[in-house]
Design a protein around this motif. Structure first.
Motif, PDB file in Angstrom:
ATOM      1  N   ASN A   3      31.605  25.530  69.907  1.00  0.00           N
ATOM      2  CA  ASN A   3      31.548  24.222  69.256  1.00  0.00           C
ATOM      3  C   ASN A   3      30.562  23.299  69.965  1.00  0.00           C
ATOM      4  O   ASN A   3      29.871  22.512  69.323  1.00  0.00           O
ATOM      5  N   ARG A   6      27.220  24.208  68.720  1.00  0.00           N
ATOM      6  CA  ARG A   6      27.012  23.675  67.368  1.00  0.00           C
ATOM      7  C   ARG A   6      26.586  22.202  67.446  1.00  0.00           C
ATOM      8  O   ARG A   6      25.685  21.776  66.734  1.00  0.00           O
ATOM      9  N   GLU A 120      31.637  17.777  66.494  1.00  0.00           N
ATOM     10  CA  GLU A 120      32.807  17.964  67.364  1.00  0.00           C
ATOM     11  C   GLU A 120      34.107  17.664  66.636  1.00  0.00           C
ATOM     12  O   GLU A 120      35.096  18.402  66.765  1.00  0.00           O
ATOM     13  N   CYS A 123      34.984  20.403  64.091  1.00  0.00           N
ATOM     14  CA  CYS A 123      35.524  21.586  64.771  1.00  0.00           C
ATOM     15  C   CYS A 123      36.936  21.347  65.278  1.00  0.00           C
ATOM     16  O   CYS A 123      37.802  22.238  65.193  1.00  0.00           O
ATOM     17  N   GLU A 130      36.128  29.047  68.954  1.00  0.00           N
ATOM     18  CA  GLU A 130      34.835  29.208  69.617  1.00  0.00           C
ATOM     19  C   GLU A 130      34.557  30.660  69.889  1.00  0.00           C
ATOM     20  O   GLU A 130      35.392  31.473  69.953  1.00  0.00           O
TER      21      GLU A 130
END
Length: 130
Positions: A3, A6, A120, A123, A130
């Protein structure tokens, strides 16, 4: 991809010139049913608070767009509400103009932070592994 990766990828997209909505959706492409190109195309008009800073922050819109694809529409409105509430808590507002301090001169959250926060929060709320 983690995450954190990402969120960093979203920031990279933003720095390459993509708008905040595109940056978020493209960074979340690996966990949606759409391709990166499809997400970039779909989200192109949603940057800068719907293009005029008057609407919802594009980064938040990107997270909600990705939510619909990730959940295949199941419970998307509930999740969108959760993401929006958390985004407002972190960024001070969901409205682009307010976040950028237009009219007040007080910036609540930078675009970079909005983009990272949106990824964030997405997620976190969707418990993306993850």
């Amino acid at each position: 991809m983690t995450n954190k990766q990402r969120a960093e990828k979203a920031l990279e997209y933003k720095h390459k010139g993509y708008n905040c909505c595109q940056a978020v959706t493209a960074a979340l492409a690996d966990i949606t049913d759409l391709t990166e190109k499809q997400l970039l195309d779909i989200s192109a008009g949603f940057g800068a608070g719907m293009g005029n800073m008057e609407g919802t922050c594009g980064a938040l819109v990107g997270a909600v767009i990705a939510t619909g694809s990730h959940t295949q529409g199941n419970g998307s409105m509930r999740v969108a509400r959760q993401i929006s509430e958390e985004f407002a808590n972190r960024c001070g507002s969901i409205k682009c103009k307010e976040i950028k301090g237009i009219g007040t001169g007080r910036i609540l959250c930078s675009c970079d932070e909005c983009v990272q926060n949106a990824v964030e929060i997405f997620c976190k709320v969707l418990a993306v592994e993850e």
